[in-house]
Design an enzyme around this catalytic site. Structure first.
Site, PDB file in Angstrom:
ATOM      1  N   LYS A 122      12.177  32.515  67.925  1.00 31.50           N
ATOM      2  CA  LYS A 122      12.923  31.347  68.219  1.00 31.50           C
ATOM      3  C   LYS A 122      12.199  30.237  68.826  1.00 31.50           C
ATOM      4  O   LYS A 122      10.888  30.301  69.681  1.00 31.50           O
ATOM      5  CB  LYS A 122      13.860  31.715  69.617  1.00 31.50           C
ATOM      6  CG  LYS A 122      14.968  32.824  69.225  1.00 31.50           C
ATOM      7  CD  LYS A 122      15.814  33.137  70.454  1.00 31.50           C
ATOM      8  CE  LYS A 122      16.936  33.805  70.013  1.00 31.50           C
ATOM      9  NZ  LYS A 122      18.062  33.303  69.224  1.00 31.50           N
ATOM     10  N   ARG A 157      23.211  42.769  65.310  1.00 35.86           N
ATOM     11  CA  ARG A 157      24.066  43.251  64.438  1.00 35.86           C
ATOM     12  C   ARG A 157      23.269  44.449  64.115  1.00 35.86           C
ATOM     13  O   ARG A 157      23.854  45.749  63.726  1.00 35.86           O
ATOM     14  CB  ARG A 157      24.320  42.267  63.256  1.00 35.86           C
ATOM     15  CG  ARG A 157      22.920  42.105  62.424  1.00 35.86           C
ATOM     16  CD  ARG A 157      23.554  40.641  61.495  1.00 35.86           C
ATOM     17  NE  ARG A 157      23.574  39.452  62.566  1.00 35.86           N
ATOM     18  CZ  ARG A 157      23.844  38.358  61.872  1.00 35.86           C
ATOM     19  NH1 ARG A 157      24.303  38.212  60.495  1.00 35.86           N
ATOM     20  NH2 ARG A 157      23.951  37.322  62.513  1.00 35.86           N
TER      21      ARG A 157
HETATM   22  N1  BES Z   1      20.946  36.297  70.659  1.00 31.39           N
HETATM   23  C1  BES Z   1      21.324  35.505  69.505  1.00 31.39           C
HETATM   24  C2  BES Z   1      22.524  34.585  69.474  1.00 31.39           C
HETATM   25  C3  BES Z   1      22.836  33.627  70.806  1.00 31.39           C
HETATM   26  C4  BES Z   1      22.690  32.305  70.667  1.00 31.39           C
HETATM   27  C5  BES Z   1      23.179  34.152  71.606  1.00 31.39           C
HETATM   28  C6  BES Z   1      22.809  31.130  71.617  1.00 31.39           C
HETATM   29  C7  BES Z   1      23.459  33.081  72.910  1.00 31.39           C
HETATM   30  C8  BES Z   1      23.147  31.926  72.871  1.00 31.39           C
HETATM   31  C9  BES Z   1      21.284  36.082  68.398  1.00 31.39           C
HETATM   32  O1  BES Z   1      20.476  37.350  68.316  1.00 31.39           O
HETATM   33  C10 BES Z   1      20.671  35.276  67.247  1.00 31.39           C
HETATM   34  O2  BES Z   1      19.622  35.000  67.264  1.00 31.39           O
HETATM   35  N2  BES Z   1      21.545  34.963  66.133  1.00 31.39           N
HETATM   36  C11 BES Z   1      20.782  34.148  65.074  1.00 31.39           C
HETATM   37  C12 BES Z   1      21.483  34.585  63.708  1.00 31.39           C
HETATM   38  C13 BES Z   1      20.689  34.118  62.517  1.00 31.39           C
HETATM   39  C14 BES Z   1      19.416  34.366  62.551  1.00 31.39           C
HETATM   40  C15 BES Z   1      21.724  34.526  61.398  1.00 31.39           C
HETATM   41  C16 BES Z   1      21.517  32.932  65.327  1.00 31.39           C
HETATM   42  O3  BES Z   1      22.540  32.677  65.744  1.00 31.39           O
HETATM   43  O4  BES Z   1      20.976  31.781  65.034  1.00 31.39           O
HETATM   44 ZN    ZN Z   2      18.403  37.092  67.914  1.00 26.27          ZN
END
Ligand code: BES
Ligand code: ZN
Ligand code: ZN
Length: 471
Positions: A251, A325
């Site tokens: 990230k 997931r």
């Molecule tokens: N933990 C994150 C989602 C999240 C984002 C939680 C902001 C709380 C606040 C999750 O694991 C994630 O990174 N999801 C990705 C999925 C994508 C790569 C398909 C996302 O939402 O960007």
């Molecule tokens: Zn994530």
């Protein structure tokens, strides 16, 4: 490990002397003539809210007109309580006597929610930090005071867990805290360690854990009272990513800063079990918590890797940041063995859910009956932990097709919250509700009754839901 000292709630039929008091009445005329005149004069100037009187016996007074239905009244009561928390903090008042008639429970609830502080790591600043230490709830019954105490302690436990940085809360620490809370509140906790997780071939949890130096855990929480109204259990599944760096699909740092919150689903499950067991509700509930951190360590899974979930499904991992997931897939498969009445998962699953509605609500979807949805929506309204139902059409499954495996772990650019939910549904064979709490779980700025940080969203919602199931 966080230690939590419970705020003291005592119930009383009349206010004891010596305390600062807060008094709420439905009309100004129910106060003394002096106060009524002051309140009305302020109202004419457009000033609403609490009147802080310092002369004589220090007190806060407020009118709370009874309008709307019970849920709206509860919400106004909590809002008034949250306003009061702000004033108490400003004036450094830590002990209070509260008398709000029919609104006492909800004013006290809003007060407790808004007065929450995460002070454990303040160090030198701890001395100056204001805390709310005790509230005397005048007129509340002993039973309601106990119910409030347990509920607020449960939400606080969840918030403390969320706010604890990963340095102090590895997957093993999370499991250990669940065990401690099980002892305190009266539910059974079994923790599966790395070796056991390997023998169960939980390839999702193991895959995400590969980049970590800390072992994964899988915690099973069970509250099974003798007089449970249900023969098939309610199973709650919580995402327990104790820190989400994104893994190799790292990230950007501004998106990573708050990712200690990625176990908010797990915290909500633990908090709900505390509340349900602590109140002795006659309902059989099981909590499942797969936990690990998600890091780009030496052996981390790569975009392009294919992993095998415990049910045999192969998954092409195209983005290691879609890790929630993967670990939930193993937990949802595990849940099948209970032949559950209903499974609800809670997860900070997608940024897409947060972008869709912000902190205002949880994004909900699933295939449970309308009856279940109606009860969930009633609980959402009762607690103001609102739910917005998203569609769950099978067409979305097309976006998860992989050339080389059964599924891929990301959909397309669109409908990210829904494709994540459809991915999870693949691992279920029971009535299922998915709650994506990415929006309301953790606040960057105060919202509603809450300050910054973990909110514990889900605990009050599910406790209300299970209370209705039990009655
Ligand atoms: N933990 C994150 C989602 C999240 C984002 C939680 C902001 C709380 C606040 C999750 O694991 C994630 O990174 N999801 C990705 C999925 C994508 C790569 C398909 C996302 O939402 O960007
Ligand atoms: Zn994530
Ligand atoms: Zn995550």
């Amino acid at each position: 490990m966080p230690t939590f000292v419970a705020m003291k709630w005592t119930f009383a039929t009349s206010a004891s002397t010596g305390h600062v008091t807060a008094v709420v009445k439905p009309t100004s005329s129910e106060f003394s003539t002096d106060l009524a005149t002051m309140i009305e004069a302020r109202a004419e100037r457009g000033v609403k809210g609490w009147l802080h009187q310092v002369a004589g016996a220090e007190q806060f007074v407020r009118v709370l007109t009874s309008k709307g239905d019970a849920a709206e009244m509860a919400h106004s009561g909590r809002k008034a309580g949250a306003e009061l928390a702000g004033l108490l903090s400003k004036n450094k008042i830590s002990n209070l006597s509260l008398e709000a008639g029919d609104a006492t429970f909800h004013v006290a609830e809003g007060l407790a929610l808004a007065a929450y502080r995460y002070t454990r790591l303040l160090g030198k600043k701890a001395k100056e930090a204001w805390t709310l230490d005790s509230v005397e709830v005048v007129g509340l019954s002993a039973g309601d005071a106990k119910r409030l105490e347990v509920l607020m302690a449960a939400v606080t436990e969840a918030r403390d867990l969320i706010n604890t940085p990963v340095l102090d809360l590895t997957a093993e620490d999370l499991a250990a805290r669940a065990e401690e809370l099980g002892q305190i509140y009266g539910f059974k906790v079994t923790v599966l360690n790395q070796a056991k997780i390997e023998s169960l071939k939980m390839g999702g949890l193991l895959g995400v854990n590969k980049g970590s130096v800390d072992p994964a855990t899988f915690s099973i929480l069970e509250y099974k009272p003798e007089k449970a109204v249900n023969s098939a259990p309610y199973v709650l599944v919580g995402k327990g990513v104790v820190y989400d760096t994104g893994g190799l699909s790292l990230k950007p740092s501004n998106f990573m800063d708050t990712m200690k919150c990625d176990m908010s689903g797990a915290a909500a499950v633990i908090g709900t079990l505390c509340a349900v067991a602590g109140q002795g509700l006659p309902v059989h509930v099981i909590g499942l918590i797969p936990a690990t951190d998600n890091r780009p360590g030496g052996n981390a899974i790569t975009p392009g890797d294919v992993i095998t979930i415990s049910d045999g499904t192969t998954v092409e991992v195209l983005n290691t940041d879609a890790e929630g997931r993967l670990i939930l897939a193993d937990a949802l498969h595990y849940a099948k063995k209970y032949k559950p009445q209903l499974v609800i998962d809670l997860a900070t699953l997608t940024g897409a859910a947060a972008r869709a509605i912000g902190p205002n609500a949880t994004v909900a979807m699933g295939n449970a009956s309308r009856e279940v949805w109606e009860q969930l929506q009633t609980s959402a309204t009762n607690t103001h932990e609102r739910l917005v139902e998203f569609p769950f059409w099978d067409e979305y499954n097309d976006l998860l097709k992989s050339e080389i495996a059964d599924l891929k772990n990301i959909g397309g650019a669109e409908a990210g919250a829904i494709t994540a939910g459809k991915f999870l549904e693949h691992f279920t064979d029971y009535p299922y509700v998915h709650l994506d709490i990415a929006g309301p779980a953790f606040l960057d700025s105060p919202w509603g009754y809450y300050g910054k940080g973990g909110t514990g969203v889900g605990v009050r919602l599910l406790t209300d839901f299970l209370t209705h199931v039990a009655s």
